[in-house]
Design an enzyme around this catalytic site. Structure first.
Site: not given
Ligand code: GTP
Ligand code: SPV
Ligand code: MN
Length: 618
Positions: A239, A283, A281, A398, A259, A230, A91, A306
């Site tokens: 979003k 996290c 994002s 992704r 979110h 993307y 993004r 999400d």
């Molecule tokens: P968006 O799709 O961008 O909104 O991201 P999201 O909030 O869904 O994050 P996601 O669950 O994909 O995690 C992002 C990164 O954080 C990944 O590399 C995970 O492996 C890492 N991660 C997630 N949960 C944990 C956790 O409990 N501990 C640690 N150390 N890393 C974590």
């Molecule tokens: C984020 O960045 O919070 C995502 C990926 O979930 S995107 O759909 O590109 O915004």
């Molecule tokens: Mn997101």
């Protein structure tokens, strides 16, 4: 499934036969399509019906164009790998605009542009931008069709990759168009990769434009996106609509567009609880949404990963739906040890973008397996070995997969009436200061927690990775209006909830606190179930807490750490509240709050003063 043949000679994209449309094209939509076609000048128009056959034909077209390649069907049935242009990998917040008549309605956290000026600029940017390409007309629904919360949209796009992505992420096609024909209102969204083709000009694998715009007009409820294919830049239902435009609809109509992930948590007692959690994002939302709890007898089921739309039901309870139909999840870090449910979901029918490819035609990314393959083709298409000194998959690579493929999907995940929310969680990525879990004193304190979340930046958007910034409610890039008004809306929402049966509890979590060596103090992932156990214990009154200046922490023994290799020092550090560090945090919050001027709800200044008072007394 058969392997799609890649033709020896790549045929130029010729006329795509429009599928037979069994529904009447709503006049209003048809008129808008004709108007936009006059501006965009596509060579063809394809009304997307959302059928499986149509998806198959689009995938064949994408293979022929070189945008995607099919993975080995024996290893990853009916799955594809896309490699984007290097300039189009995440993004772009600096190119995301909120256009409102008054700048103050966009607020200090958004890039504001005057609507008329932006319209004039966009008209020139988009003029002829689809020349030589097919324009797809993509009707979609957010939320289960038939739900009181379902909302509709129509996206125009010249990217077949975007069409198949929207097909996974939303309820796309004829049923949505039918609902619009029956009178449902809809949001128009125009998307172009901004790479018109002259007669005879060869296409590239990932057409895009160096100049990008992601533009929201919240007052007229319109979206315009140019130059990127993307993720959130291009899948406008996600979003741009379900957060930026929907947050404004929600403000006006009295609900919340957030979110947030949604999960159903069932402890051994059998009584289920639903949680909504907002983390910025990359996290941890997808990971928490698909958690395999480490605690025996506990079950976590997925509702959304999400985005959540929340409202107060006719029963007075806080309810929520996941408006999406698929997951656009971060690949790196997703492995059998961290998120086996995601790995299981990705067995087939998946589009991967910017991950690495193995020699036998499967995918790989950092963290998928402990051992790195000896040889790979990296996300750029270059040969890669473990000594290459660079990641094989892009940090924001992704997967795009249907929610139906997720083994932990809850039975009621698409219930039109949503699920009743028992607690709200805010989180961020904080190497220091913020404890593993804190409970808010009440709703207003919870709003203060949400409003003051800070998090280290990730690869999900441009910017310096690791840099700490305020990301209130994990909505910094996604609120379609003045964030101060958004805070007020949350405070008001609590007042309305207080009149109802029960106000959800609010918690803050941080899975990412590090020790002096820079290692995570907390094992995370499935072990986060221990934090859920404490929250459930708080909800049903079985587990205790002690007061701290920043909220309630688990009292001695309330957090179950049995069987964890966690020494006493690490546990202490995980919950250490350093008054000096929080005093500095309070100063930073004051500066942040000051950016909103007198639009900031007084309750939040009051909460800051209360925090300072408690810190001083501690
Ligand atoms: P968006 O799709 O961008 O909104 O991201 P999201 O909030 O869904 O994050 P996601 O669950 O994909 O995690 C992002 C990164 O954080 C990944 O590399 C995970 O492996 C890492 N991660 C997630 N949960 C944990 C956790 O409990 N501990 C640690 N150390 N890393 C974590
Ligand atoms: C984020 O960045 O919070 C995502 C990926 O979930 S995107 O759909 O590109 O915004
Ligand atoms: Mn997101």
């Amino acid at each position: 499934m058969t392997l799609l043949e890649r033709p020896a000679v790549v045929a130029p994209v010729t006329r795509v036969v429009s599928p037979t449309v069994s529904v009447e094209r709503p006049f209003e939509v048809a008129l808008w399509v004709a108007e936009q076609a006059a501006l965009l000048e596509p060579s063809d128009i394809h009304w997307v019906d959302g059928s499986t056959r149509e998806r198959h034909e689009l995938l064949q077209l994408l293979v022929a164009n070189g945008t995607i390649e099919q993975l080995n069907p024996d290893l990853r049935p009916y799955s594809f790998l896309a490699r984007s242009a290097e300039s189009d990998v995440a993004r772009l917040e600096s190119r995301t605009f909120i256009c409102t008549e008054n700048e103050s309605d966009a607020g200090p956290t958004n890039n504001w542009r005057e609507p008329a000026a932006m319209r004039a600029e966009l008209t020139e940017v988009f003029r002829g931008s689809m020349r030589g390409r097919t324009m797809y007309v993509v009707p979609f629904a957010m939320g289960p069709i038939g739900s009181p919360m379902a909302r509709f949209g129509v996206q125009l796009t010249d990217s077949p990759y975007v069409v198949v992505s929207v097909g996974t992420m939303t309820r796309m096609g004829n049923p949505a168009l039918e609902a619009i024909a029956r009178g449902a209102s809809w949001v128009p969204a125009v998307h172009s990769v901004g790479a018109p083709l002259a007669a005879g000009q060869a296409d590239v694998a990932w057409p895009c434009n160096d100049t990008k715009y992601i533009v929201q007009f919240p007052e007229s409820r319109e979206i315009w996106s140019f130059g990127s294919a993307y993720g959130g830049n291009a899948i406008l239902a996600k979003k741009a609509y379900a957060l930026r435009i929907a947050s404004v609809m929600a403000r006006d109509e009295g609900w919340l567009a957030e979110h947030m992930l949604l999960v159903k948590v069932t402890p051994p007692s059998g009584k289920a609880y639903h949680f909504a959690a907002a983390f910025p994002s990359a996290c941890g939302k997808t990971n928490m949404a698909m958690m395999t709890p480490s605690l025996p007898g506990w079950k976590v089921e997925t509702i959304g990963d999400d985005i959540a739309w929340l409202w107060i039901g006719t029963d007075g309870r806080l309810r929520a739906i996941n408006p999406e139909a698929g997951f656009f999840g971060v690949a790196p870090g997703t492995g059998m040890r961290t998120n086996p449910t995601a790995i299981d979901s990705l067995w087939g029918n998946t589009i991967f973008t910017n991950v690495a490819r193995t020699d036998d035609g499967d995918v790989w990314w950092e963290g998928m397996t402990d051992e790195k393959p000896a040889r790979l083709t990296d996300w750029r298409g270059e040969p890669w070995t473990p000594t290459s000194g660079r990641p094989a998959a892009h940090p924001n690579s992704r997967f795009t997969v249907s929610a139906r493929q997720c083994p932990s999907i809850a039975e009621d995940w698409d219930d039109p009436e949503g699920v009743v929310i028992d607690a709200i969680i805010f989180g961020g990525r904080r190497a220091s200061n913020v404890p593993l879990v804190v409970e808010a004193r009440d709703w207003d304190h919870g709003v203060f927690m949400g409003a003051t979340i800070a998090s280290e930046q990730t690869a999900a958007a441009e910017g310096t990775i690791g840099e700490l910034r305020r990301d209130p409610f994990a909505m910094l890039p996604f609120a379609g209006y003045n964030m101060a008004d958004y805070f007020a809306h949350w405070l008001n929402f609590g007042r309305r909830l207080r009149r109802s049966a029960r106000v959800p509890r609010v918690f803050q979590v941080n899975w990412f606190r590090k020790d002096a060596d820079g290692s995570f103090l907390w094992p995370g992932f499935g072990e986060n179930a221990r934090v859920l156990e404490w929250m459930v214990g708080r909800l049903d009154g079985q587990l205790g807490a002690i007061d701290s200046p920043i909220g309630s922490l688990p009292n001695d023994g309330a957090l179950n750490v049995d069987g964890l290799e966690l020494d006493g020092a690490a546990l202490t550090e995980l919950f250490r509240v350093d008054p000096a560090a929080f005093a500095a945090e309070a100063d930073d919050i004051e500066t942040f709050f000051a950016s909103f001027g007198d639009r900031l709800p007084p309750e939040l200044s009051r909460q800051l003063a209360l925090l300072r008072g408690r810190l001083a007394a501690s």
